[in-house]
Design an enzyme around this catalytic site. Structure first.
Site: not given
Length: 364
Positions: A121, A125, A205, A209
């Site tokens: 990964e 962010e 992706r 959220w």
């Protein structure tokens, strides 16, 4: 905090939310996982109010994606909204360049992530309450231990305007760039001798959220900037442009064993179906297609049109004649009925007169 760990916790705590980071088949556990479709090329997407997502290239894994003048919109409108897209293609080392305006709001997390089937990964962010910074992070094989995040100032603010966040990924090193400036470098050997270095084919992706949802673990809520306030929705992350470059080329990528090392990845030769889809020419306008038709085809089309018009005209004429005849019959029937009723009335009046007709009452 690991993107993978956060979404695992979120999914466990709130069953109605689909985790944005997951794997359908982990090649570290089985040799039966399907191959990863390769991008095998580079492509740039620019989003605006007329944009759409090609479902052969991208899939929406949660929520709904809108499109406005500034770009693709990932919006939290109500509790547990988590709109996310995921590429149908993978890259085996490469570049991901995203032009993003992060969402504002405590407890709101925007993200651009590269992730592999064996849970390597690479993250960008943004915490909505920390609009002046962005976090970089990485994980290898789902190892979600803490302490790997980097914090980087964004000149002008990450939530106030668009900035270029680029990941440059090779088998030797991983770089994070902001607006053309290198802000972090991770060498292969620095990630526990390569053990935790992301090194297997990844898809892309992108999403938003509610990390501050009250049902999340307290650690997640704290990391996300505190509880999210659903009374002040919407919270929107906007993606204006995205460029993805695959440093490998071929049809697909296969795991040769269960080691999860880049050396074990097999590049299958052939044409990438995603590349072919992306390189399809746009549909030609009708006028251009007409010009390109041979004369014989044009004559045939004219004949067909003429035949259809003649048939239509004949049908209309037939219907008109039929309706006219029907109208005449109806008129004749009504006229006959009128004459009959009129004759009957005259006969009645004649008989009435013969019987004396109306006689006035005397003394009236």
């Amino acid at each position: 905090m690991s993107f993978l760990l956060r979404f695992g916790l979120l999914a466990a705590a709130i069953s109605s939310v689909t985790a944005q980071t997951w794997t359908a088949c982990n090649p570290l556990n089985t040799t039966d996982c399907p191959a990863n479709p390769a991008l095998g090329d580079q492509h740039t997407w620019t989003f605006n109010e007329t944009s759409t997502l090609n479902n052969k290239v991208w899939k929406i894994t949660a929520g709904d994606i809108g499109f406005g003048k500034e770009g693709a919109e990932f919006t939290i409108l109500e509790r547990l909204d988590s709109p996310t897209i995921q590429s149908e293609f993978y890259i085996f080392f490469g570049v991901v360049e995203s032009h993003v305006k992060a969402a504002t709001g405590g407890g709101v997390v925007s993200s651009v992530v590269l992730q592999s089937d064996d849970l390597d990964e690479i993250d960008w962010e943004w915490i909505g309450s920390d609009g002046g910074r962005v976090q970089s992070n990485y994980y290898g094989k789902g190892n979600a231990t803490y302490g790997r995040a980097g914090f980087h100032d964004v000149e002008g603010g990450a939530t106030d305007g668009f900035h270029n966040y680029t990941t440059h990924w090779t088998k030797e090193k991983l770089e994070w760039w902001i607006d053309g400036k290198l802000v972090r470098t991770l060498n292969y050997e620095d990630a526990v001798g390569g053990k935790n270095y992301p090194q297997t084919p990844c898809n892309v992706r992108i999403g938003i959220w509610p990390g501050g949802d009250p049902k999340n673990p307290q650690g997640t809520i704290d990391w996300a900037g505190g509880p999210i306030n659903y009374d002040t929705v919407p919270y929107t992350m906007t993606l204006k442009q995205l460029r993805v470059q695959d440093f490998s080329s071929g049809k697909e990528y296969r795991y040769g064993d269960m080691s999860g090392s880049w050396q074990s990845i097999e590049i299958v030769k052939g044409n990438s179906t995603v590349k072919e889809e992306l390189n399809k020419p746009p549909p030609k306008p009708l006028s251009q297609r007409w010009k390109e038709l041979p004369n014989g085809a044009k004559i045939a089309i004219y004949c067909v049109i003429a035949g259809v018009c003649a048939s239509a005209l004949g049908l209309i004429t037939f219907c008109c004649i039929k309706q006219r005849r029907l109208g005449r019959k109806e008129y004749s029937a009504e006229a006959t009925k009128y004459d009959s009723e009129r004759t009957e009335m005259l006969n009645w009046q004649t008989e009435w007169r013969k019987k004396g007709g109306y006689q006035p009452v005397s003394g009236a």
